[in-house]
Write a protein that holds these residues in place. Structure first.
Motif, short mmCIF file in Angstrom:
data_model
loop_
_atom_site.label_atom_id
_atom_site.label_comp_id
_atom_site.label_asym_id
_atom_site.label_seq_id
_atom_site.Cartn_x
_atom_site.Cartn_y
_atom_site.Cartn_z
N GLU A 226 0.85 -1.19 0.00
CA GLU A 226 0.00 0.00 0.00
C GLU A 226 0.89 1.25 0.00
N ALA A 227 0.57 2.21 -0.86
CA ALA A 227 1.38 3.42 -0.98
C ALA A 227 1.31 4.26 0.29
N THR A 228 0.14 4.31 0.91
CA THR A 228 -0.03 5.07 2.15
C THR A 228 -0.33 4.10 3.28
N PRO A 229 0.52 4.07 4.31
CA PRO A 229 0.28 3.12 5.42
C PRO A 229 -1.11 3.30 6.02
N GLY A 230 -1.79 2.19 6.25
CA GLY A 230 -3.11 2.23 6.86
C GLY A 230 -4.26 2.46 5.90
N SER A 231 -3.96 2.69 4.62
CA SER A 231 -5.06 3.00 3.69
C SER A 231 -5.90 1.77 3.37
N GLY A 232 -5.31 0.59 3.43
CA GLY A 232 -6.10 -0.63 3.21
C GLY A 232 -7.17 -0.78 4.27
N ALA A 233 -6.75 -0.66 5.53
CA ALA A 233 -7.72 -0.74 6.63
C ALA A 233 -8.75 0.38 6.52
N ALA A 234 -8.29 1.55 6.06
CA ALA A 234 -9.20 2.71 6.00
C ALA A 234 -10.34 2.51 5.01
N ILE A 235 -10.08 1.83 3.87
CA ILE A 235 -11.18 1.66 2.91
C ILE A 235 -12.16 0.59 3.37
N VAL A 236 -11.68 -0.38 4.17
CA VAL A 236 -12.59 -1.38 4.73
C VAL A 236 -13.44 -0.74 5.83
N LYS A 237 -12.86 0.24 6.49
CA LYS A 237 -13.53 0.91 7.60
C LYS A 237 -14.58 1.90 7.12
N LYS A 238 -14.57 2.25 5.85
CA LYS A 238 -15.62 3.13 5.31
C LYS A 238 -16.98 2.49 5.54
N THR A 239 -17.94 3.31 5.89
CA THR A 239 -19.30 2.79 6.02
C THR A 239 -19.94 2.72 4.63
N TRP A 240 -21.07 2.06 4.58
CA TRP A 240 -21.80 1.93 3.31
C TRP A 240 -22.08 3.30 2.70
N VAL A 241 -22.47 4.25 3.55
CA VAL A 241 -22.82 5.59 3.05
C VAL A 241 -21.58 6.27 2.43
N GLU A 242 -20.41 5.95 2.94
CA GLU A 242 -19.18 6.60 2.48
C GLU A 242 -18.53 5.87 1.30
N ARG A 243 -19.19 4.83 0.78
CA ARG A 243 -18.51 3.93 -0.15
C ARG A 243 -17.93 4.61 -1.39
N GLN A 244 -18.58 5.70 -1.87
CA GLN A 244 -18.10 6.34 -3.09
C GLN A 244 -17.26 7.58 -2.81
N ASN A 245 -16.93 7.83 -1.53
CA ASN A 245 -16.08 8.98 -1.21
C ASN A 245 -14.71 8.82 -1.85
N ASP A 246 -14.15 9.92 -2.34
CA ASP A 246 -12.83 9.87 -2.98
C ASP A 246 -11.74 9.45 -1.99
N GLU A 247 -11.86 9.90 -0.76
CA GLU A 247 -10.86 9.60 0.25
C GLU A 247 -11.52 8.86 1.42
N PRO A 248 -10.79 7.99 2.08
CA PRO A 248 -9.48 7.49 1.71
C PRO A 248 -9.56 6.53 0.52
#
Length: 225
Positions: free
Chosen positions: A49-71
């Protein structure tokens, strides 16, 4: 009556919910089957992963946040990503939800491994995966893809490892990007039930064997279904 050939793809399956097809407007009612609170976010490991923790961060997104650009999860040295996602107990995984922006960086081939916490890129490339899935190429306006799994292979799952092997750029784009990953299934509530209950449930199937007609499933019952 005019028959529209495409009508069966959209209209009349709705409401049954488990016909295996997924259209984004009928994912939402099944949110209770999202395995979100059963994921050990702090123990997710993502390699390359280019940014540490970004893998966990996209799994942690809620359903409502699924299409957010970040993380956004982005690969680093090449197009491959390896992500280990452990659960708090045993789950039966039914499908994976993936959202990616519609670019050639979207993942294509994903190999899935069950209950392996020891994989690196070389072992993930050599080992036979529990299941291999191909993510459709996203086009503008695409919502989440729900990719159904072979449920027989995903009972009693304590962790799932996703090996993103390549992307839709045919080798030209070295970066793979993923915006959201969700998992749907059933949480097995272990250690919650009293032992006597489990024992009784296991001891009773004999009572049900003699239901009339069950032995004849091969011939008589099938044609009427």
């Amino acid at each position: 009556m005019s028959h529209h050939h495409h009508s069966h793809d959209h209209g009349h399956c709705h409401g049954e919910g488990d016909d295996g097809h997924d259209h984004s407007n009928d994912i939402t009612p099944a949110l209770q089957s999202l395995l979100y609170s059963q994921i050990q976010f702090d123990s997710i490991i993502t390699l390359n992963e280019a940014t540490p923790g970004s893998g966990a961060a996209i799994v942690k997104k809620t359903w409502v946040e699924r299409q957010n650009d970040e993380p956004e999860l982005e690969s680093d040295a090449d197009e491959q990503l390896l992500m280990y996602i452990p659960f708090t107990g045993q789950v039966n995984v039914h499908s994976i939800l993936i959202y990616t922006a519609p670019t050639p960086s979207a993942p294509k081939t994903v190999k899935l491994f069950k209950n392996r916490d020891d994989l690196d890129f070389s072992t993930a490339s050599e080992l036979k995966p529990t299941q291999n899935i191909e993510v459709p190429q996203p086009i503008p306006g695409t919502d989440v893809f729900e990719l159904p799994l072979n449920r027989a292979h995903w009972n009693a799952t304590t962790s799932i490892t996703l090996f993103f092997e390549d992307n839709w750029s045919d080798g030209e784009e070295e970066v793979t990007k993923v915006g959201y990953i969700g998992l749907k299934g059933q949480f097995m509530a272990l250690n919650r039930e009293p032992v006597s209950f489990l024992y009784e449930a296991a001891a009773n199937p004999g009572d049900h064997v003699a239901i009339p007609g069950v032995s004849g499933v091969g011939g008589r019952i099938m044609p009427g279904q």
